[in-house]
Write an enzyme that holds these catalytic residues in place. Structure first.
Site, mmCIF file in Angstrom:
data_model
loop_
_atom_site.group_PDB
_atom_site.id
_atom_site.type_symbol
_atom_site.label_atom_id
_atom_site.label_comp_id
_atom_site.label_asym_id
_atom_site.label_seq_id
_atom_site.Cartn_x
_atom_site.Cartn_y
_atom_site.Cartn_z
ATOM 1 N N ASP A 168 -29.859 -4.856 -0.054
ATOM 2 C CA ASP A 168 -30.848 -4.505 -1.072
ATOM 3 C C ASP A 168 -30.641 -3.025 -1.392
ATOM 4 O O ASP A 168 -29.845 -2.350 -0.741
ATOM 5 C CB ASP A 168 -32.272 -4.790 -0.591
ATOM 6 C CG ASP A 168 -33.261 -4.927 -1.740
ATOM 7 O OD1 ASP A 168 -32.973 -4.441 -2.846
ATOM 8 O OD2 ASP A 168 -34.329 -5.526 -1.538
ATOM 9 N N HIS A 169 -31.340 -2.538 -2.377
ATOM 10 C CA HIS A 169 -31.233 -1.137 -2.769
ATOM 11 C C HIS A 169 -32.457 -0.389 -2.263
ATOM 12 O O HIS A 169 -33.538 -0.472 -2.860
ATOM 13 C CB HIS A 169 -31.131 -1.017 -4.292
ATOM 14 C CG HIS A 169 -29.904 -1.634 -4.868
ATOM 15 N ND1 HIS A 169 -29.874 -2.247 -6.109
ATOM 16 C CD2 HIS A 169 -28.644 -1.740 -4.369
ATOM 17 C CE1 HIS A 169 -28.660 -2.697 -6.352
ATOM 18 N NE2 HIS A 169 -27.898 -2.403 -5.313
ATOM 19 N N GLN A 293 -36.363 -4.478 -4.807
ATOM 20 C CA GLN A 293 -36.496 -5.925 -5.046
ATOM 21 C C GLN A 293 -35.218 -6.496 -5.658
ATOM 22 O O GLN A 293 -35.248 -7.321 -6.561
ATOM 23 C CB GLN A 293 -37.715 -6.227 -5.922
ATOM 24 C CG GLN A 293 -39.015 -5.737 -5.308
ATOM 25 C CD GLN A 293 -40.226 -6.125 -6.113
ATOM 26 O OE1 GLN A 293 -40.351 -7.261 -6.552
ATOM 27 N NE2 GLN A 293 -41.124 -5.178 -6.310
ATOM 28 N N HIS A 294 -34.072 -6.045 -5.132
ATOM 29 C CA HIS A 294 -32.761 -6.510 -5.570
ATOM 30 C C HIS A 294 -32.040 -7.213 -4.423
ATOM 31 O O HIS A 294 -30.829 -7.107 -4.276
ATOM 32 C CB HIS A 294 -31.909 -5.331 -6.053
ATOM 33 C CG HIS A 294 -32.427 -4.680 -7.292
ATOM 34 N ND1 HIS A 294 -31.944 -3.458 -7.743
ATOM 35 C CD2 HIS A 294 -33.382 -5.055 -8.177
ATOM 36 C CE1 HIS A 294 -32.583 -3.124 -8.859
ATOM 37 N NE2 HIS A 294 -33.458 -4.077 -9.143
ATOM 38 N N LEU A 295 -32.775 -7.933 -3.598
ATOM 39 C CA LEU A 295 -32.194 -8.533 -2.403
ATOM 40 C C LEU A 295 -31.129 -9.559 -2.775
ATOM 41 O O LEU A 295 -31.320 -10.386 -3.665
ATOM 42 C CB LEU A 295 -33.306 -9.183 -1.576
ATOM 43 C CG LEU A 295 -32.984 -9.531 -0.122
ATOM 44 C CD1 LEU A 295 -34.255 -9.429 0.721
ATOM 45 C CD2 LEU A 295 -32.412 -10.923 -0.004
#
Length: 356
Positions: A168-169, A293-295
């Site tokens: 994730d970021h 929220q870029h999982l």
């Protein structure tokens, strides 16, 4: 997990909509313009197109999928035009609880609709529930680490490293005050790309009168894991991000926060809470750390002999038949940009293969 799409027969290929000339983009919000000017004044380059190959480092406008001023998401662009097809059923308020197998062949899904449990039988099952729920569905259905599955009383269909790795970021949020107008706009208009860091001046306030600057690590070395807490469908999985466990990630974020602080000074903005000196940032980083929220990557793509892989190059789950995962679950490396365009590319490529 909400909603179920059922294709009854091989779908017809939809033609591309006619191209229309794009209207000129509206001017950026004042906060976005102030951030861009501060970046240019600090010596960063202007990037006309962040999607262009080799666009490099610098500040530029965030590309938006808009047509005639209207944002076109996947529902508008893909699903709504296909709703009249006789081979498509869309079931709203339907919770898919697990995949049904005949041996190692997927033959349908169990689902709950209007309080009743039923089964949708299918020749092929394609999971598109996202990197969290697609992985959880596989695990609850018996595709995963045998020791973990047996401990939860789940019969093992096929051993696979589902949830053993994800990326994730990590994003550090800096709240600041800046007296500018806030016209209605998209949440993010402009970003600065510096190596593997993205600095994001959000164009809308999450708290009235308080702006937010996101400092985001786009290619982290640290990786997380996802596991089931329970075999019950209503039990949320355990998501352990393990952010900043790699020293290189901590060092990069410390440097990036220092850069962001300089840009805020260039904007004549005042942080709500003082930013510590780089040598004292450890506790502050963790206190202000969040997710973009870029999982992605819970069902990584790779060759069949790759011990870390769950799906093959066409997103078919290794070791079973009739089952694919088509979403960010399959991404095997950290993504250097936001994932929406990557997700659509994956879906289009696999859809073309499934319908050819």
């Amino acid at each position: 997990r909400r909603g179920l799409l059922v294709l009854r027969v091989p779908p017809r290929r939809a033609g591309a909509p006619p191209a229309r000339a794009a209207p000129p983009p509206p001017p950026p919000a004042p906060v976005s313009a102030a951030f861009a000017q501060a970046c240019l004044a600090a010596g960063f380059a202007e990037v006309p197109d962040l999607n262009a190959p080799g666009s490099g480092e610098g500040v530029g406008a965030v590309p938006c999928n808009c047509d005639q001023g209207r944002r076109i998401g996947p529902g508008v662009g893909y699903l709504l035009p296909a709703l009249s097809r006789p081979n498509l059923t869309v079931a709203a308020e339907t919770v898919v609880t697990r995949i049904r197998f005949d041996g190692t062949r997927a033959v349908g899904v169990e689902c709950v609709r209007d309080g009743a449990t039923g089964i949708e039988w299918a020749d092929r099952v394609v999971l598109c529930a996202g990197a969290i729920e697609s992985a959880a569905l596989l695990l609850r259905s018996g595709v995963g680490d045998p020791r973990q599955l047996r401990a939860l009383g789940i019969p093992v269909v096929h051993p696979a490293p589902v949830g053993a790795w994800f990326s994730d970021h990590p994003e550090v949020g800096i709240s600041y005050l800046l007296d500018v107008a806030e016209p209605p706009t998209v949440p993010l208009e402009t970003v600065l790309e510096v190596d593997d860091v993205e600095i994001r001046p959000y164009a809308v306030s999450f708290t009235p009168g308080v702006h937010r600057l996101g400092v985001t690590l786009m290619r982290p070395r640290s990786a997380g894991v996802l596991r089931l807490r329970s075999a019950e469908p209503d039990a949320a999985p355990l998501i352990d991000y393990r952010y900043l466990t790699a020293e290189q990630d901590r060092a990069r974020l410390r440097d990036a926060v220092a850069t962001a602080g300089g840009l805020l000074r260039g904007m004549n903005a005042r942080p709500v809470d003082p930013i510590p000196e780089p040598g004292d940032l450890g506790a502050w980083l963790r206190a202000n750390l969040a997710t973009s929220q870029h999982l992605s990557g819970t069902c990584r793509m790779g060759r069949e002999n790759d011990a870390a892989a769950v799906v093959d190059e066409m997103c078919r789950v290794h070791g079973v038949t009739g089952l694919s995962v088509v979403d960010l679950s399959v991404v095997p490396v950290p993504l250097g940009r936001g994932p929406q365009a990557t997700t659509m590319m994956i879906a289009e490529k696999v859809a073309a293969h499934l319908t050819s």
